[in-house]
Design a protein around this motif. Structure first.
Motif, PDB file in Angstrom:
ATOM      1  N   VAL A   1       0.856  -1.188   0.000  1.00  0.00           N
ATOM      2  CA  VAL A   1       0.000   0.000   0.000  1.00  0.00           C
ATOM      3  C   VAL A   1       0.888   1.232   0.000  1.00  0.00           C
ATOM      4  O   VAL A   1       1.645   1.463   0.944  1.00  0.00           O
ATOM      5  N   ALA A   2       0.820   1.980  -1.093  1.00  0.00           N
ATOM      6  CA  ALA A   2       1.641   3.191  -1.217  1.00  0.00           C
ATOM      7  C   ALA A   2       0.811   4.398  -0.795  1.00  0.00           C
ATOM      8  O   ALA A   2      -0.190   4.715  -1.429  1.00  0.00           O
ATOM      9  N   HIS A   3       1.220   5.019   0.307  1.00  0.00           N
ATOM     10  CA  HIS A   3       0.551   6.235   0.765  1.00  0.00           C
ATOM     11  C   HIS A   3       1.269   7.417   0.119  1.00  0.00           C
ATOM     12  O   HIS A   3       2.458   7.621   0.347  1.00  0.00           O
ATOM     13  N   ILE A   4       0.554   8.151  -0.702  1.00  0.00           N
ATOM     14  CA  ILE A   4       1.171   9.270  -1.413  1.00  0.00           C
ATOM     15  C   ILE A   4       0.656  10.572  -0.812  1.00  0.00           C
ATOM     16  O   ILE A   4      -0.553  10.781  -0.722  1.00  0.00           O
ATOM     17  N   CYS A   5       1.583  11.425  -0.432  1.00  0.00           N
ATOM     18  CA  CYS A   5       1.212  12.683   0.215  1.00  0.00           C
ATOM     19  C   CYS A   5       0.489  13.605  -0.762  1.00  0.00           C
ATOM     20  O   CYS A   5       0.957  13.851  -1.858  1.00  0.00           O
ATOM     21  N   ASP A   6      -0.696  14.072  -0.368  1.00  0.00           N
ATOM     22  CA  ASP A   6      -1.354  15.112  -1.184  1.00  0.00           C
ATOM     23  C   ASP A   6      -1.616  16.341  -0.312  1.00  0.00           C
ATOM     24  O   ASP A   6      -2.565  17.081  -0.510  1.00  0.00           O
TER      25      ASP A   6
ATOM     26  N   ALA B   1       4.185  22.247  -4.310  1.00  0.00           N
ATOM     27  CA  ALA B   1       5.231  21.781  -5.230  1.00  0.00           C
ATOM     28  C   ALA B   1       4.647  21.084  -6.460  1.00  0.00           C
ATOM     29  O   ALA B   1       5.398  20.579  -7.293  1.00  0.00           O
ATOM     30  N   GLY B   2       3.327  21.024  -6.555  1.00  0.00           N
ATOM     31  CA  GLY B   2       2.709  20.507  -7.770  1.00  0.00           C
ATOM     32  C   GLY B   2       2.329  19.040  -7.762  1.00  0.00           C
ATOM     33  O   GLY B   2       2.255  18.404  -8.817  1.00  0.00           O
ATOM     34  N   ILE B   3       2.041  18.488  -6.596  1.00  0.00           N
ATOM     35  CA  ILE B   3       1.743  17.054  -6.518  1.00  0.00           C
ATOM     36  C   ILE B   3       0.436  16.699  -7.232  1.00  0.00           C
ATOM     37  O   ILE B   3       0.248  15.561  -7.678  1.00  0.00           O
ATOM     38  N   ASP B   4      -0.474  17.670  -7.346  1.00  0.00           N
ATOM     39  CA  ASP B   4      -1.774  17.346  -7.940  1.00  0.00           C
ATOM     40  C   ASP B   4      -1.637  16.807  -9.370  1.00  0.00           C
ATOM     41  O   ASP B   4      -2.393  15.914  -9.766  1.00  0.00           O
ATOM     42  N   ASP B   5      -0.668  17.331 -10.126  1.00  0.00           N
ATOM     43  CA  ASP B   5      -0.457  16.826 -11.487  1.00  0.00           C
ATOM     44  C   ASP B   5       0.001  15.373 -11.453  1.00  0.00           C
ATOM     45  O   ASP B   5      -0.431  14.540 -12.257  1.00  0.00           O
ATOM     46  N   VAL B   6       0.903  15.082 -10.497  1.00  0.00           N
ATOM     47  CA  VAL B   6       1.398  13.710 -10.359  1.00  0.00           C
ATOM     48  C   VAL B   6       0.250  12.768 -10.006  1.00  0.00           C
ATOM     49  O   VAL B   6       0.117  11.675 -10.567  1.00  0.00           O
ATOM     50  N   LEU B   7      -0.600  13.214  -9.074  1.00  0.00           N
ATOM     51  CA  LEU B   7      -1.703  12.356  -8.640  1.00  0.00           C
ATOM     52  C   LEU B   7      -2.719  12.142  -9.763  1.00  0.00           C
ATOM     53  O   LEU B   7      -3.307  11.065  -9.876  1.00  0.00           O
ATOM     54  N   ALA B   8      -2.909  13.158 -10.599  1.00  0.00           N
ATOM     55  CA  ALA B   8      -3.823  13.005 -11.727  1.00  0.00           C
ATOM     56  C   ALA B   8      -3.302  11.935 -12.679  1.00  0.00           C
ATOM     57  O   ALA B   8      -4.041  11.062 -13.148  1.00  0.00           O
TER      58      ALA B   8
ATOM     59  N   GLU C   1      -4.864   8.191 -13.495  1.00  0.00           N
ATOM     60  CA  GLU C   1      -5.106   7.718 -14.855  1.00  0.00           C
ATOM     61  C   GLU C   1      -4.518   6.331 -15.073  1.00  0.00           C
ATOM     62  O   GLU C   1      -5.121   5.468 -15.707  1.00  0.00           O
ATOM     63  N   ARG C   2      -3.338   6.113 -14.471  1.00  0.00           N
ATOM     64  CA  ARG C   2      -2.656   4.841 -14.733  1.00  0.00           C
ATOM     65  C   ARG C   2      -3.017   3.741 -13.740  1.00  0.00           C
ATOM     66  O   ARG C   2      -2.973   2.563 -14.080  1.00  0.00           O
ATOM     67  N   LEU C   3      -3.356   4.097 -12.502  1.00  0.00           N
ATOM     68  CA  LEU C   3      -3.616   3.047 -11.494  1.00  0.00           C
ATOM     69  C   LEU C   3      -5.028   3.098 -10.916  1.00  0.00           C
ATOM     70  O   LEU C   3      -5.374   2.333 -10.024  1.00  0.00           O
ATOM     71  N   GLY C   4      -5.827   4.023 -11.400  1.00  0.00           N
ATOM     72  CA  GLY C   4      -7.168   4.151 -10.835  1.00  0.00           C
ATOM     73  C   GLY C   4      -7.178   5.096  -9.641  1.00  0.00           C
ATOM     74  O   GLY C   4      -6.129   5.561  -9.192  1.00  0.00           O
ATOM     75  N   GLU C   5      -8.376   5.346  -9.125  1.00  0.00           N
ATOM     76  CA  GLU C   5      -8.540   6.262  -7.994  1.00  0.00           C
ATOM     77  C   GLU C   5      -7.805   5.742  -6.765  1.00  0.00           C
ATOM     78  O   GLU C   5      -7.531   4.545  -6.646  1.00  0.00           O
ATOM     79  N   SER C   6      -7.545   6.658  -5.850  1.00  0.00           N
ATOM     80  CA  SER C   6      -6.979   6.299  -4.551  1.00  0.00           C
ATOM     81  C   SER C   6      -7.812   5.181  -3.924  1.00  0.00           C
ATOM     82  O   SER C   6      -9.028   5.264  -3.869  1.00  0.00           O
TER      83      SER C   6
ATOM     84  N   PRO D   1      11.986  12.365  -3.402  1.00  0.00           N
ATOM     85  CA  PRO D   1      10.729  12.566  -4.113  1.00  0.00           C
ATOM     86  C   PRO D   1      10.316  11.300  -4.850  1.00  0.00           C
ATOM     87  O   PRO D   1      11.121  10.391  -5.026  1.00  0.00           O
ATOM     88  N   VAL D   2       9.080  11.267  -5.280  1.00  0.00           N
ATOM     89  CA  VAL D   2       8.566  10.062  -5.916  1.00  0.00           C
ATOM     90  C   VAL D   2       7.889  10.424  -7.235  1.00  0.00           C
ATOM     91  O   VAL D   2       7.281  11.483  -7.360  1.00  0.00           O
ATOM     92  N   SER D   3       8.063   9.545  -8.218  1.00  0.00           N
ATOM     93  CA  SER D   3       7.400   9.751  -9.504  1.00  0.00           C
ATOM     94  C   SER D   3       6.351   8.665  -9.697  1.00  0.00           C
ATOM     95  O   SER D   3       6.339   7.664  -8.980  1.00  0.00           O
ATOM     96  N   VAL D   4       5.500   8.860 -10.686  1.00  0.00           N
ATOM     97  CA  VAL D   4       4.473   7.861 -10.963  1.00  0.00           C
ATOM     98  C   VAL D   4       5.116   6.520 -11.314  1.00  0.00           C
ATOM     99  O   VAL D   4       4.698   5.470 -10.835  1.00  0.00           O
ATOM    100  N   ASP D   5       6.199   6.577 -12.115  1.00  0.00           N
ATOM    101  CA  ASP D   5       6.872   5.329 -12.490  1.00  0.00           C
ATOM    102  C   ASP D   5       7.419   4.601 -11.263  1.00  0.00           C
ATOM    103  O   ASP D   5       7.349   3.378 -11.167  1.00  0.00           O
TER     104      ASP D   5
END
Lengths: 590, 287
Positions: free
Chosen positions: A97-102, A109-116, A120-125, A163-167
């Motif tokens: 379970v990956a908890h991603i800070c929002d 710092a722009g996390i909302d773009d990363v979460l969007a 798209e790639r993994l589905g909703e939280s 920091p963390v990326s979508v990949d």
């Protein structure tokens, strides 16, 4: 497997009564149970839940029943405790379970773009993909990185990636053995922390480690207490309480006492304690040992937030080394003083940073705050006199002991003594922890951190429980007295900068959401008020209702939260919202 | 011969309540102090037979020198304390607290004093909207009592009565966190599968009708529940030799509910399954 995890914490059962599979010789002769025995081991409830969560990924009904039998505690109470914490799951969850800070710093710092992108790639939280899922998380204390993931790994060690990326998220959820990957934090100015090898007691001693403890043992408790009082040190966790008063109050009590390091750093925008623990674990152990010696406690606890796996493992191994070297145990540093430290891990509950909630959490109860008085110095952990200090507060102790209280008091201003760590994050050039003597202004700190990225919108001082300021207040010295005169709190030292590109409605809404999610639910003002505050802000934002009416509701909420909540969480839950309104960040008539 | 223990008389402390000077026994709470001069402070989660939980915040009063309001039910008096029980500050906070509660749960069955207090403070829950009102099905799992958590104000009384303050059964506790927290058994299993021993002490202490005799629930559903036509007969339970006082609530010559007086020295209002629910034989046709 669940049994193994639980037995690791509680020891193997020695009787049919306590969950053994086979009858043992004592079963015919010994009666088990009773109120006393249930209280003696109740403090092991959360560690047992952690063990199952860590091995299996969630706590099943069977596992909960076995824990209940073994502690012992009633299953309903164990369930109440388990469901209190975000990091303990009572419904089956995937193994990763990956908890991603929002939260707010990452938003800046722009996390909302990363979460969007992630959505798209993994589905909703909360959507399970294979053996993993990602979830939105409140602040993970990696604010200077601008994005962060904390990953619970069933059957392995939890990891931090920042920091963390979508990949990277996708990779962590699928690789065999994920590892932590955290870029080093920018320097803590003014200290030699980065020279220490955190795994080596020898390295710590080469940098002057444990000389303060030797001096403390030579000085004796009274002289230490005098120095702490003379130093003018005040708590760095947010409440700014004079340490000397607390230390003396506990020292003057008799009988069993405890010292606790509050390392449950969870205030959004705060990460200094994590950096301190990650870079100097022995230093914290030394400081807490001195505290125990000064006030006459033989047991100390470090209660560290569950989302800090790196700090936890470094502290854990440092404790082992210190114990082996005789710096903890029956005769600390051959000084004739017995002291040991237990490391306790939180499980995802901001409220547990409140000292009385922290006691309840260690004791194995729901992490709800207690009504004060009595104060912790009189009746704290297990009902005994208890000294609680934040990590940063304690980290000042060795220097005070070595150099004397007066030397410490010479640093800083009239009411704010010593050096102070500030957590610079958001839209600044070099986010990080900065140590300055008290008296520095917001402008000084932002300059240290490389200036503002873009045009200044607003600055949040003190965290979610703090207040927004604008350009006009840049020259306000960040001291206890100046911020108090300005009617804002210094809090935990957060300086979170937002540029004009940041949607401040979003930021304020996230703060309100944070309190609604983190309210323990014990008292009405906070339980219902934090949710009403969130709703009112949504109405204010979407429009269609009368702005004056909504602002009036927010003002009523502000009053009830401040006046009638049991603890600091509720009492501070409207501060940032009100300050945002007062400086016109939100609520301007359309 | 029964020897009664001789207690040292508590020393008296001088305090001021709403401008009146009073001397009250050391160790008393503000609420107890107020009661000595008939100053009424509204309460909701407080019950004299249980440890104060400080959860509802309805009883908050102003204490000179205190930054925040303090709960009267649990705060002990200190010498020279100056207390205001009905200042504008206090009234404003009580109004909001009642509104926050009433905008969240169904308070239609609270007791008369609470209804009067809510009227006195001009409580208007509708101004908060109804977004956070929760809708949960009534739990009817047996013929003894029902659980309607839409009426639950999370006062913790039932948890205390089930646990350390009376029954020591610990069949229920608070689960979850924040506004979505609720009173539950482990994994929310049905009561008959849980540790519940059906003493009904949780029902006895519930202030909002969230916990209710199934008989009362059915009659309310059918529209036949009528408290004005009920009379209460006080008797002593005949099941064992302890001597618990019972109050039999009777409507149309049938027992519809059983309670025990809070100030009864034997029960403190608490009973066991037999005293609380074992009355059907009384109205059996074969008797």
């Amino acid at each position: 497997m669940e049994r193994d995890a639980i037995d690791r914490v509680l020891g193997p059962p020695d009787s049919l009564w306590s969950g053994a599979v086979e009858r043992s010789a004592v079963d015919d002769h010994v009666a088990y149970g009773g109120f006393r025995s249930s209280q003696e081991r109740r403090h092991l409830l959360l560690p047992a839940l952690h063990a199952v969560q860590s091995d299996v990924g969630w706590v099943s009904h069977g596992a909960l029943n076995y824990i209940s039998e073994r502690v012992p505690v009633s299953p309903a109470e164990a369930f109440g405790v388990a469901t209190f914490y975000d990091l303990i799951a009572t419904e089956e969850r995937p193994a990763r379970v990956a908890h991603i800070c929002d939260d707010i710093a990452c938003k800046a710092a722009g996390i909302d773009d990363v979460l969007a992108d992630l959505t798209e790639r993994l589905g909703e939280s909360g959507t399970t993909i294979g053996s993993g899922m990602w979830r939105r998380s409140p602040c993970l204390g990696q604010c200077e990185k601008g994005s962060a993931a904390f990953v619970q790994v069933a059957g392995g060690d939890d990891v931090s990636v920042a920091p963390v990326s979508v990949d990277q998220v996708i990779e962590i959820l699928s690789v065999d053995e994920p590892t932590s990957h955290v870029t080093p934090t920018s320097p803590v100015i003014g200290t030699s922390l980065l020279n220490i090898d955190t795994a080596s007691l020898e390295s710590f001693q080469n940098e002057g480690g444990y000389t303060a403890l030797s001096r403390a043992l030579a000085l004796g408790p009274d002289r230490i207490l005098d120095d702490i009082t003379a130093s003018g040190l005040r708590g760095r966790g947010g409440a700014a309480f004079p340490a000397g008063i607390k230390w003396n109050a506990v020292a003057n009590e008799t009988g069993t006492k405890y010292v606790i390091c509050n390392a449950d750093e969870s205030e959004p925008g705060t990460f200094k304690d994590r950096v301190l623990m990650e870079s100097n674990p022995f230093g914290l152990i030394e400081a807490l040992t001195i505290a125990g010696y000064a006030v006459g406690a033989s047991t100390g606890y470090i209660y560290i937030r569950g989302e800090y796996p790196i700090a936890h493992s470094r502290l854990s191994s440092a404790l082992d080394s210190a114990r082996q070297a005789g710096f903890l145990g029956a005769d600390v540093a051959q000084g004739g003083f017995a002291f040991d430290i237990e490391l306790r891990k939180g499980a995802g509950a901001y409220i547990c940073g409140e000292e009385t909630a922290l006691f309840n959490s260690i004791e194995g109860f729901r992490g709800e705050p207690r009504q004060k008085p009595p104060f912790p110095t009189q009746a704290g952990l297990f009902g005994r006199p208890t000294l609680v200090n934040n990590v940063e507060s304690l980290m000042n102790v060795p220097a005070i002991v070595l150099n004397g209280g007066e030397a410490f008091a010479a640093i800083g201003t009239e009411e704010s003594k010593g050096p102070k760590l500030f957590c610079l994050s958001g839209n600044v050039g070099r986010p990080g922890v900065y140590e300055v003597p008290f008296g520095a202004t917001t402008r000084d700190l932002i300059d240290l951190a490389g200036g503002i990225d873009g045009d200044l919108g607003a600055i949040l001082i003190g965290g979610a429980a703090g207040a927004f300021i604008t350009e006009n207040d840049l020259d306000l010295p960040l001291t206890f007295e100046d911020t108090r005169a300005h009617n804002i709190g210094l809090g935990s030292g957060v300086v979170l900068v937002f540029n004009t590109d940041t949607n401040m409605d979003d930021i304020v809404a996230r703060i309100a959401e944070f309190f609604a999610e983190e309210s323990c639910g014990l008292c009405v003002p906070c339980r219902a008020g934090t949710v009403r505050q969130k709703e009112t802000l949504i109405r204010l934002r979407t429009g269609g209702t009368d702005t004056a009416t909504e602002l009036n509701l927010l003002s009523d909420l502000d009053h009830v939260l401040r006046e009638a909540s049991i603890c600091g969480l509720g009492q501070a839950a409207s501060a940032a919202v009100q300050s945002a309104i007062s400086i016109g960040l939100i609520g301007e008539p359309a | 011969m029964i020897e009664s223990p001789v207690e040292m008389p508590a020393s008296l402390i001088d305090i001021t309540i709403d401008g009146r000077s009073v001397a009250v026994s050391e160790g008393a709470t503000i609420l107890e102090a107020c009661a000595t001069i008939d100053v009424e402070v509204p309460t909701l989660c407080y019950l004299e037979t249980l440890t104060p939980f400080n959860s509802c915040r309805v009883c908050v009063v102003e204490v000179e020198g205190s930054r925040n309001l303090v709960p009267a039910c649990s705060r002990e008096i200190t010498p020279g304390m100056e207390i205001s029980t009905e200042s504008a500050r206090v009234q404003g906070i009580r109004k909001t607290v009642y509104e926050l509660l009433a905008s969240t749960v169904d308070m239609s069955l609270v007791d008369e004093p609470t209804k009067q207090a809510m009227a006195r403070y001009n409580v208007d829950p509708d101004r908060w909207g109804t977004w956070a009102r929760q809708h949960r099905d009534v739990k009817i799992e047996d013929d003894l009592y029902i659980r309607d958590y839409d009426k639950c104000i999370m006062c913790y009384r039932c948890v205390a009565a089930c646990g350390p303050d009376a029954q020591n059964t610990f069949a229920i506790d608070v689960a979850g966190r924040g506004l979505s927290s609720t009173i539950a058994t482990e994994f929310d299993i049905a009561l008959p599968d849980s540790a519940c021993v059906y003493c009904g002490n949780c029902v006895g202490v519930c202030p909002t009708g969230a916990l209710m005799f199934t008989s009362e629930f059915r009659m309310r559903e059918a529209g036949t529940w009528n408290e004005t036509e009920q009379h209460v007969t006080t008797t002593i339970c005949s099941f064992c030799g302890i001597g618990c006082n019972l109050e039999l609530h009777v409507q149309d010559n049938r027992i519809v509910k059983v309670t025990s007086p809070l100030d009864h020295s034997v029960t403190s209002g608490h009973l066991c399954i037999k005293g609380r629910f074992g009355y059907s034989y009384v109205q059996s046709e074969d008797a």
